[in-house]
Write a protein that holds these residues in place. Structure first.
Motif, mmCIF file in Angstrom:
data_model
loop_
_atom_site.group_PDB
_atom_site.id
_atom_site.type_symbol
_atom_site.label_atom_id
_atom_site.label_comp_id
_atom_site.label_asym_id
_atom_site.label_seq_id
_atom_site.Cartn_x
_atom_site.Cartn_y
_atom_site.Cartn_z
ATOM 1 N N LEU A 136 -7.996 -3.988 6.943
ATOM 2 C CA LEU A 136 -8.503 -3.579 5.634
ATOM 3 C C LEU A 136 -7.440 -3.919 4.688
ATOM 4 O O LEU A 136 -7.402 -4.508 3.800
ATOM 5 C CB LEU A 136 -8.848 -2.238 5.415
ATOM 6 C CG LEU A 136 -9.246 -1.660 4.068
ATOM 7 C CD1 LEU A 136 -10.605 -2.652 3.796
ATOM 8 C CD2 LEU A 136 -9.702 -0.232 4.144
ATOM 9 N N ALA A 137 -6.213 -3.511 5.258
ATOM 10 C CA ALA A 137 -4.685 -3.784 4.360
ATOM 11 C C ALA A 137 -4.628 -5.167 4.008
ATOM 12 O O ALA A 137 -4.377 -5.681 2.721
ATOM 13 C CB ALA A 137 -3.659 -3.147 4.881
ATOM 14 N N GLN A 138 -4.850 -6.006 5.057
ATOM 15 C CA GLN A 138 -4.865 -7.478 4.836
ATOM 16 C C GLN A 138 -5.442 -8.003 4.078
ATOM 17 O O GLN A 138 -5.372 -8.978 3.396
ATOM 18 C CB GLN A 138 -4.335 -8.213 6.351
ATOM 19 C CG GLN A 138 -3.631 -7.607 7.350
ATOM 20 C CD GLN A 138 -2.281 -8.239 6.992
ATOM 21 O OE1 GLN A 138 -1.658 -7.787 5.873
ATOM 22 N NE2 GLN A 138 -1.554 -9.162 7.593
ATOM 23 N N ALA A 139 -6.831 -7.535 4.230
ATOM 24 C CA ALA A 139 -7.905 -8.371 3.227
ATOM 25 C C ALA A 139 -7.611 -7.974 1.894
ATOM 26 O O ALA A 139 -7.675 -8.745 0.829
ATOM 27 C CB ALA A 139 -9.238 -7.556 3.440
ATOM 28 N N ASP A 140 -7.211 -6.527 1.432
ATOM 29 C CA ASP A 140 -6.762 -6.400 0.141
ATOM 30 C C ASP A 140 -5.473 -7.085 -0.392
ATOM 31 O O ASP A 140 -5.346 -7.588 -1.573
ATOM 32 C CB ASP A 140 -6.198 -4.839 0.160
ATOM 33 C CG ASP A 140 -7.280 -3.867 0.449
ATOM 34 O OD1 ASP A 140 -8.532 -4.163 0.093
ATOM 35 O OD2 ASP A 140 -6.988 -2.593 0.807
ATOM 36 N N ALA A 141 -4.621 -7.447 0.820
ATOM 37 C CA ALA A 141 -3.428 -8.298 0.336
ATOM 38 C C ALA A 141 -3.843 -9.747 -0.013
ATOM 39 O O ALA A 141 -3.343 -10.069 -0.946
ATOM 40 C CB ALA A 141 -2.491 -8.177 1.506
ATOM 41 N N VAL A 142 -4.791 -10.264 0.506
ATOM 42 C CA VAL A 142 -5.178 -11.754 0.188
ATOM 43 C C VAL A 142 -6.018 -11.605 -0.945
ATOM 44 O O VAL A 142 -5.663 -12.625 -1.917
ATOM 45 C CB VAL A 142 -6.163 -12.308 1.463
ATOM 46 C CG1 VAL A 142 -6.831 -13.485 1.099
ATOM 47 C CG2 VAL A 142 -5.322 -12.368 2.532
ATOM 48 N N MET A 151 0.843 -1.176 0.075
ATOM 49 C CA MET A 151 -0.155 0.196 0.040
ATOM 50 C C MET A 151 0.853 1.302 -0.023
ATOM 51 O O MET A 151 2.020 1.117 0.308
ATOM 52 C CB MET A 151 -1.078 0.043 1.117
ATOM 53 C CG MET A 151 -2.188 -1.078 1.305
ATOM 54 S SD MET A 151 -3.112 -0.877 2.696
ATOM 55 C CE MET A 151 -4.152 0.433 2.165
ATOM 56 N N HIS A 152 0.272 2.293 -0.425
ATOM 57 C CA HIS A 152 1.038 3.726 -0.366
ATOM 58 C C HIS A 152 0.181 4.651 0.675
ATOM 59 O O HIS A 152 -0.528 5.417 0.210
ATOM 60 C CB HIS A 152 0.766 4.353 -1.747
ATOM 61 C CG HIS A 152 1.973 3.880 -2.780
ATOM 62 N ND1 HIS A 152 3.382 4.040 -2.521
ATOM 63 C CD2 HIS A 152 1.960 3.014 -3.903
ATOM 64 C CE1 HIS A 152 3.841 3.497 -3.478
ATOM 65 N NE2 HIS A 152 3.020 2.787 -4.427
ATOM 66 N N PRO A 164 -18.336 -5.861 -0.364
ATOM 67 C CA PRO A 164 -17.674 -6.888 0.714
ATOM 68 C C PRO A 164 -16.815 -5.848 1.356
ATOM 69 O O PRO A 164 -16.742 -5.846 2.755
ATOM 70 C CB PRO A 164 -17.081 -7.902 -0.068
ATOM 71 C CG PRO A 164 -18.047 -8.183 -1.164
ATOM 72 C CD PRO A 164 -18.525 -6.947 -1.553
ATOM 73 N N ARG A 165 -15.936 -4.924 0.471
ATOM 74 C CA ARG A 165 -14.990 -4.359 1.347
ATOM 75 C C ARG A 165 -15.384 -3.079 2.047
ATOM 76 O O ARG A 165 -15.018 -2.660 3.216
ATOM 77 C CB ARG A 165 -13.945 -3.521 0.275
ATOM 78 C CG ARG A 165 -12.831 -2.728 0.658
ATOM 79 C CD ARG A 165 -11.802 -2.309 -0.411
ATOM 80 N NE ARG A 165 -10.591 -2.051 -0.125
ATOM 81 C CZ ARG A 165 -10.276 -0.730 0.141
ATOM 82 N NH1 ARG A 165 -10.917 0.229 0.176
ATOM 83 N NH2 ARG A 165 -8.957 -0.443 0.354
ATOM 84 N N GLN A 166 -16.341 -2.552 1.880
ATOM 85 C CA GLN A 166 -17.071 -1.373 2.601
ATOM 86 C C GLN A 166 -17.886 -2.122 3.912
ATOM 87 O O GLN A 166 -18.142 -1.191 4.946
ATOM 88 C CB GLN A 166 -18.110 -0.424 1.594
ATOM 89 C CG GLN A 166 -17.198 0.198 0.830
ATOM 90 C CD GLN A 166 -17.904 0.759 -0.434
ATOM 91 O OE1 GLN A 166 -17.954 0.035 -1.593
ATOM 92 N NE2 GLN A 166 -18.606 2.027 -0.372
ATOM 93 N N ALA A 187 6.346 -5.959 -4.950
ATOM 94 C CA ALA A 187 6.116 -4.765 -5.713
ATOM 95 C C ALA A 187 4.894 -4.420 -5.339
ATOM 96 O O ALA A 187 4.372 -3.241 -5.478
ATOM 97 C CB ALA A 187 6.169 -5.334 -7.311
ATOM 98 N N GLN A 188 3.925 -5.143 -4.877
ATOM 99 C CA GLN A 188 2.518 -4.730 -4.527
ATOM 100 C C GLN A 188 2.228 -4.590 -3.070
ATOM 101 O O GLN A 188 1.255 -4.139 -2.433
ATOM 102 C CB GLN A 188 1.297 -5.463 -5.044
ATOM 103 C CG GLN A 188 1.418 -5.610 -6.567
ATOM 104 C CD GLN A 188 0.076 -5.981 -6.975
ATOM 105 O OE1 GLN A 188 -0.698 -6.687 -6.463
ATOM 106 N NE2 GLN A 188 -0.382 -5.675 -8.435
ATOM 107 N N GLY A 189 3.465 -4.751 -2.149
ATOM 108 C CA GLY A 189 3.453 -4.413 -0.557
ATOM 109 C C GLY A 189 2.611 -5.619 0.011
ATOM 110 O O GLY A 189 1.992 -5.278 1.068
#
Length: 468
Positions: A234-240, A1-2, A127-129, A207-209
């Motif tokens: 949230l970052a971990q769900a994005d990562a998976v 993430m950035h 789902p994300r929200q 490369a994608q964190g």
């Protein structure tokens, strides 16, 4: 993430500085399939987002459109929903030949349901929200969470065997491929034979964190597990979500298929997605630990919330009819809702740790579960357990957890998806976590998938092998 990117102007400057020519905008649907579109950088700079028909949140895993969804929820005119980028998720696509960035989006739309009675916000169905809403509720209660997933998958041969089943992928590190003919549990040699695949996957994750920390061969033929460092939910769900996409694509480029389906081989252990979860209070302390360093009652109440909603939660954590094969033939997977200290046979485990790092592990989700919905229900149900002071069943720390027969016993899990969906619709904790609109939509989609599967004996391999 950035985390340093928080505005559109900062994101556009980053795109220019990195000579990015295209931008992919994606969101996760209910099946966690990535949907979206790719724009030129110039077009993206003009729109700062994109629009997609709202029906994409009403699709089954096969792309089917359940008629009930468009009679009860989505208007038949297919109105648009706006895709709003979360600038913190803007990263380079490491697999694209043309310099491309990818960004995860939240969804915005308001519409009146087809029956004319209900007004919906599309965020109630995303789902994300939904995960973000649970995290807001957790923060309002004075807590933040850190989570670490452990995700399993299989590498399989693209050609089926003579009986129509799956074959284990061959190693790819040498001219003579490694053939895994028997169980190679924790074999470093077998894992090394897939080094070209894992080297590219690890580089893509960097490369994608995506914070992977290691991998190894698991207990089944062709099965591997990847561990992630702890991080914000949230970052971990994005990562998976991103990891699964990368894994599938890189495997295809190396001549095999990667799958997260629950039970590729009936005689082998299934695919899990275990989550380690810890909390911090507003002072930075661990609310699972008392002042004398002993376990605080909150940790039992957190588990009590999991147990009270476990039967309903399986509709999310085992989202397909095929998912229940993993529970009916559990091998190394939990088959009941028991809990214990350092007991890997239990659904809910409290690992050994020092008091400052006391945490819980949820071991029921399959690798085919949506990471956003899984985390939302775990954190939401755990919070409900603490707030309602729900006492769990007695622990099973010193004995294997029982594999209770499927049925209505308090500790048994649902026998199939139909039973789990019925539990989901009447569970007050799950209604509190997800809201009635989402549960109604989810049930419609899953009922339609059940009808699709009933008509196709090859449904699981045909539709879940590359999508779950």
């Amino acid at each position: 993430m950035h985390p340093q990117l928080s505005t559109a102007s900062e994101a556009l400057a980053w795109l220019q500085a990195n000579d990015i020519r295209r931008v992919e905008l994606v969101f996760a649907d209910l099946t966690s399939v990535a949907r979206g579109k790719i724009l030129s950088r110039a077009s993206f700079a003009e729109t700062l987002g994109a629009k997609m028909p709202s029906l994409f949140l009403g699709l089954t895993v096969t792309g089917g459109e359940p008629p009930q969804v468009f009679k009860r929820i989505f208007p038949p005119m297919f109105p648009d929903m706006a895709m709003r980028p979360d600038w913190r998720t803007l990263v380079r696509d490491p697999l694209a030949t043309v310099p491309t960035a990818t960004v995860i989006c939240d969804l915005e739309a308001s519409f009146t349901a087809a029956d004319g009675h209900c007004q919906y916000q599309v965020a109630e169905l995303s789902p994300r929200q939904l995960l973000k809403r649970v995290l807001g509720r957790l923060q309002a209660a004075g807590y933040t969470a850190r989570v670490a997933p452990e995700l399993e998958f299989f590498l399989v041969h693209p050609q089926r065997n003579a009986e129509g089943g799956l074959q284990v992928a061959h190693g790819m590190s040498a001219q003579v491929p490694h053939i895994e003919s028997s169980h190679d549990l924790a074999s470093a040699e077998t894992a090394s034979s897939f080094a070209p695949f894992f080297d590219e996957l690890w580089a893509a994750c960097e490369a994608q964190g995506i914070p992977i920390t290691g991998y190894g061969h698991e207990s089944a033929l062709g099965q591997y597990e990847v561990n992630f460092a702890p991080g914000e939910p949230l970052a971990q769900a994005d990562a998976v979500f991103r990891f699964k996409r990368l894994t599938r694509e890189i495997a295809r480029r190396h001549g095999c298929l990667a799958t997260f389906m629950a039970k590729p081989y009936l005689t082998e252990p299934g695919t899990g997605l275990h989550w380690h979860i810890s909390l911090a209070d507003e002072a930075g302390g661990n609310p699972f630990t008392a002042t004398d360093s002993s376990p605080h009652p909150r940790i039992k109440h957190f588990i009590g919330g999991w147990q009270a909603s476990a039967r309903a939660s399986m509709a999310i954590l085992a989202p397909y009819a095929h998912s229940y094969v993993r529970l009916q033939r559990p091998d190394a997977s939990p088959a009941s809702v028991e809990w214990g200290y350092d007991n890997r046979t239990a659904a809910f485990r409290v690992p050994h740790s020092d008091p400052a790092n006391r945490r819980v592990e949820h071991r029921l989700p399959g690798g085919d579960a949506n990471p956003y919905l899984s985390l939302a229900l775990m954190l939401g149900a755990g919070l409900a357990g603490m707030q309602q002071e729900i006492e769990p069943r007695p622990e099973v720390s010193d004995r294997p957890a029982s594999s209770l027969a499927n049925g209505s016993e308090r500790g048994a899990l649902p026998a199939d998806l139909s039973e789990a969906l019925a539990e989901l619709q009447r569970c007050p904790i799950m209604t509190e976590v997800f809201g009635a609109p989402f549960i109604e939509l989810y049930n419609m989609i899953k009922q339609h998938e059940l009808h699709e599967q009933a008509a196709d004996a090859d449904f699981a391999i045909k539709h879940l092998l590359a999508r779950s």
